[in-house]
Write a protein that holds these residues in place. Sequence first.
Motif, PDB file in Angstrom:
ATOM      1  N   ASP A 122      -8.333  13.217  -0.916  1.00 28.05           N
ATOM      2  CA  ASP A 122      -8.788  12.032  -0.084  1.00 28.05           C
ATOM      3  C   ASP A 122      -7.793  11.058   0.342  1.00 28.05           C
ATOM      4  O   ASP A 122      -7.710   9.835   0.184  1.00 28.05           O
TER       5      ASP A 122
ATOM      6  N   GLU B  54      -6.714   9.978   3.136  1.00 24.66           N
ATOM      7  CA  GLU B  54      -7.013   8.879   4.047  1.00 24.66           C
ATOM      8  C   GLU B  54      -7.232   7.412   3.364  1.00 24.66           C
ATOM      9  O   GLU B  54      -6.962   6.431   3.517  1.00 24.66           O
ATOM     10  N   ARG B  55      -8.172   7.781   2.206  1.00 24.96           N
ATOM     11  CA  ARG B  55      -8.546   6.445   1.465  1.00 24.96           C
ATOM     12  C   ARG B  55      -7.380   6.081   0.555  1.00 24.96           C
ATOM     13  O   ARG B  55      -7.155   4.867   0.418  1.00 24.96           O
ATOM     14  N   ARG B  56      -6.741   7.062   0.032  1.00 23.44           N
ATOM     15  CA  ARG B  56      -5.381   6.735  -0.775  1.00 23.44           C
ATOM     16  C   ARG B  56      -4.436   5.852  -0.226  1.00 23.44           C
ATOM     17  O   ARG B  56      -3.805   5.179  -0.672  1.00 23.44           O
ATOM     18  N   TYR B  57      -4.501   6.434   1.043  1.00 22.15           N
ATOM     19  CA  TYR B  57      -3.397   5.563   1.822  1.00 22.15           C
ATOM     20  C   TYR B  57      -3.419   3.910   1.600  1.00 22.15           C
ATOM     21  O   TYR B  57      -2.243   3.519   1.704  1.00 22.15           O
ATOM     22  N   ALA B  58      -4.543   3.500   1.619  1.00 19.18           N
ATOM     23  CA  ALA B  58      -4.458   2.167   1.517  1.00 19.18           C
ATOM     24  C   ALA B  58      -4.678   1.679   0.009  1.00 19.18           C
ATOM     25  O   ALA B  58      -4.749   0.381  -0.246  1.00 19.18           O
ATOM     26  N   ALA B  59      -4.356   2.560  -0.853  1.00 18.52           N
ATOM     27  CA  ALA B  59      -4.380   2.092  -2.236  1.00 18.52           C
ATOM     28  C   ALA B  59      -3.043   1.352  -2.724  1.00 18.52           C
ATOM     29  O   ALA B  59      -2.007   1.563  -2.140  1.00 18.52           O
TER      30      ALA B  59
ATOM     31  N   GLN C 292       0.805  -1.211  -0.111  1.00 20.96           N
ATOM     32  CA  GLN C 292       0.086  -0.039  -0.035  1.00 20.96           C
ATOM     33  C   GLN C 292       0.827   1.213  -0.135  1.00 20.96           C
ATOM     34  O   GLN C 292       1.854   1.473   0.523  1.00 20.96           O
TER      35      GLN C 292
END
Lengths: 337, 324
Positions: free
Chosen positions: B142, B144-149, B107
Amino acid sequence: MLATILKRLLGAIPNLIGVIVVTFLLTRALPGDPAAFFAGPAGTAEAVEEIRVKLGLNKSLPEQFLLYVRDLSRGDWGNSLATGQSVLTELTTRLPASLELTLCGLVLAVVIAIPLGILAATRPGSWIDHLCRGIATAGVSLPTFFTGLLLAYIFYFLLGWAPSPLGRLDPYLSSPPTVTGFYLIDSLLVGDLDVFVGAAKQLILPAVTLALFVLAPLARMTRAAMLGVLSADFIRTARAAGLAPTTVLFTYAFRNALLPVMTTLGMVFSFLLGSNVLVEKVFAWPGIGSFAIEALVASDYAPVQGFVLTMALLYVFLNLAIDIAYGLVDPRMRIDQ
Amino acid sequence: MSLLAVENLSLEFRTRSGIVRALENVSLELPEGGSLGLVGESGSGKSVLSFAILGIQDAAARITAGRIRFAGQDLLANEGRAMKALRGRELAMIFQNPRVALNPIRQVGQQIEDVLRRHTDLRGKTLRARAIECLAEVRIPDPERRYAAYPFELSGGMCQRVMIAIALACRPRLLIADEPTTGLDVTTQAAIMRLIRDLGHEKGMATLLITHDLGLAREFCDKLAVMHAGHIVETGPTEAVFRTPAHPYAAQLTRATPVGQDRLENLAAIPGNLPDLRRTDLPACRFAERCERRADDCAIPLPRYEVGAGHTAFCHHPTRLEAA
């Protein structure tokens, strides 16, 4: 996730049907007449005919096939002519022996091959790289029955370090109560250390024999995959970011190299399960390989069909397990996407 | 005093087919907060030089002479141990083809955390918060969401932003950008370059931009260094080099660069190819064999020719006189 696994299992059904049809036809196409074999050399023509009728071999092929499928659907895998036992019982009692041996050989191979492959990849051209290549060449060029005999000769006959290569346990020890069928685990479950040590001693030589054989493809694949990954752009990025060499090597490089290594692992595992017949013979190991080969020699149809079916089922589960493991390692391969 | 000073650096590769003299006597300087464009055609040694600065050159590479100084420290001292301590923290680098330059199975947030964990004392929740902050700093919506991409879930431009976030996580004093826009589409290129410039200004960070795109370098850098076949042939303030190029190669390179309304037929291609750097009979000027101004003395060591203030070329027959 669960639904995907179920879907995969359902998808394997056509394969299993194919396996059932093909093994049925192949066993029928084998030379040799089971009825004549079991009547013995002294058997009269009437006796042979009687056996044939008893076994249903006088019926037409389609009829025989339908009967076989009907029995299978009832969970009846037929009886072995040689032992008189039900094939299912024979296989389930023997399968753990084969699995225990194969898994131990595999674990041993992994524990040696992967560090060796990584070291060889990080130091190409060094002595460890040459060692890796030497072991790999020796491993593939020495047949297992030969290494098995050689090990037994050296460690049992000459040095006397290993117990006699006869089965899973010393005859003076009684086998542990069956829970998993793996002696190593079952003996620990009841806390019987003597049996554990005894079983381990019997296991070492055949496991080493198998390990030597699969060491080669594993070490070579690890080395090749690591070399490929280590020259990738993202490794350069990681190094430029100043990450510790161990982080670069394991978290970045090795995890990426794991996919081809896992593929190889799955291949050698399924390969070993069926083909360790020779090792089982050399060490008088009561596994399914030696069972199947004896049945094949005797034209004993039911055990052969049962063996092939068991292998097919194992392959299905093995492939599923590998696909799930892929997904754990590589997010691009998650099977439920 | 300059932040980065490369002094007479020579580097060679030992290969099976001979020794490749990839860098010879290369010198350049970059002041604190400044921006230097290192330009030249592919194979001229730009990337090799930047890898050598970070100490991540190929195992077959050997630095045979010269020094690399960063904020007064000799980076090559103690077998590069000084460099190892600074790499990723004070000096950072971003690369071309961002989609393959990130770990494909990790990630992006974790990849930023790896760098932060290595160079700072941040752990746990604060570590994660800082990683998300890094993503926000490079204007990733965004975060916070991209952290896990994973990189494969992001566009090329987003991946380049992540790489910039990784590089800038520890607030380095020098960013080396190696063709940062190669492999991106044109609109994304402009956005990425603006981002690098803005962040450089915000944080007072010096930038070494490596590119074969002179137009990009002209827009972005205060100073230029023109490389050819492992030599720096001309260096000076960007506009001076563009207006009065002295080295024939620099002159032809600027003429080969489209500016404004130029039509394709007005652009000049540079004849010939880079010389084979394995040759043992390379002339002192490695451009001599492609040069229209070549003379017999091009074989003897090159003189330094001062074109103007801080504008230097290495040539026996500079084009100064006709250029203006």
